[in-house]
Design a protein around this motif. Structure first.
Motif: not given
Length: 254
Positions: A131-135, A42-47
């Motif tokens: 809404q801007e980065s779509l992340l 789960f920690l890898q999702l921030k990357e």
């Protein structure tokens, strides 16, 4: 409460949902997987997703398990989306109905788990992104990968035992459930053998390329469909890169 009980409850809910709610769409039997909330992946999702991507314990202090499920679409629905450049009306309607199904299913499971003395925290089926980065701040697909529900394809979709045509939902709970084992190897023909690449040719807005993915071009097409079907509700969906593929309805690599 064990995972076998939850599996049965989720499958029965999806099976009975169309008749009970008079939806046009019917779904195939879902797949369910479980991940430990403290899984280091789960920690890898921030990357790999975004710096703002939440961890299970960000949403529930005493989170123990993340429940993830894949609800597969039937072939007759998927075929309707293979005709024109824009998404089919049936595909747009299925998007709305499936979002509601996921919301109702999460509420149902929440009540059952709460009655057993535990807690849950549900996440919306979609629109949980910047809404801007779509992340995304919570990527159901990546959560599904961590839980062993499937593997990513070249089209950035999760390929499960029942393919990639469908939707994913997830629930966080402080109930401890045995995690699903993640399988080795790839499910995508291109990633495993360097062949196929059909999903790239299916992308109508050229957002998907062999070595890149333009999420803004992708969302531009989804918004075009939303404008076309604005009388139905929120239908910012496309799905062309899912259809008529070896992985649409099954895992092509055994």
């Amino acid at each position: 409460m064990c995972n076998n009980v939850l599996d049965i409850l989720i499958k029965e809910f999806v099976k009975k949902y169309p008749l009970r709610n008079r939806t046009k769409i019917k779904w195939k039997e879902p797949l369910i997987a479980y991940a430990k909330a403290d899984d280091k992946m789960f920690l890898q999702l921030k990357e790999v997703v975004s710096a703002s991507h939440a961890l299970p314990k960000d949403l529930m202090d005493d989170a123990a398990t993340v429940i993830v499920y894949f609800i597969p679409f039937r072939k007759e629905l998927v075929r309707t989306n293979a005709v024109e450049q824009s998404a089919s009306k049936e595909w747009a309607e299925a998007y709305i109905d499936t979002n509601q199904l996921i919301s109702d299913l999460n509420n149902y499971i929440n009540k059952i788990i709460v009655k057993s003395g535990y807690k849950t925290s549900s996440i919306p089926a979609t629109h949980n992104f910047d809404q801007e980065s779509l992340l995304s701040d919570w990527s159901h697909r990546h959560i599904g990968f961590i839980a062993g529900l499937g593997k990513f394809g070249l089209n950035n979709m999760l390929i499960t035992e029942k393919g990639c045509c469908g939707r994913i939902g997830s629930i966080i709970t402080n109930l401890h459930i045995t995690p699903t084992e993640r399988k080795e190897g790839e499910y995508c023909l291109y990633k495993a053998k360097g062949v196929c690449k059909i999903c790239i040719s299916k992308c109508v807005n050229q957002a998907l390329q062999l070595d890149s993915y333009d999420r803004h071009l992708c969302y531009e097409m989804s918004l075009s469909n939303d404008r076309k079907y604005n009388g139905l509700g929120k239908t910012d969906v496309c799905g062309k890169c899912l259809i008529e593929l070896p992985c649409s309805f099954t895992k092509p690599l055994k």
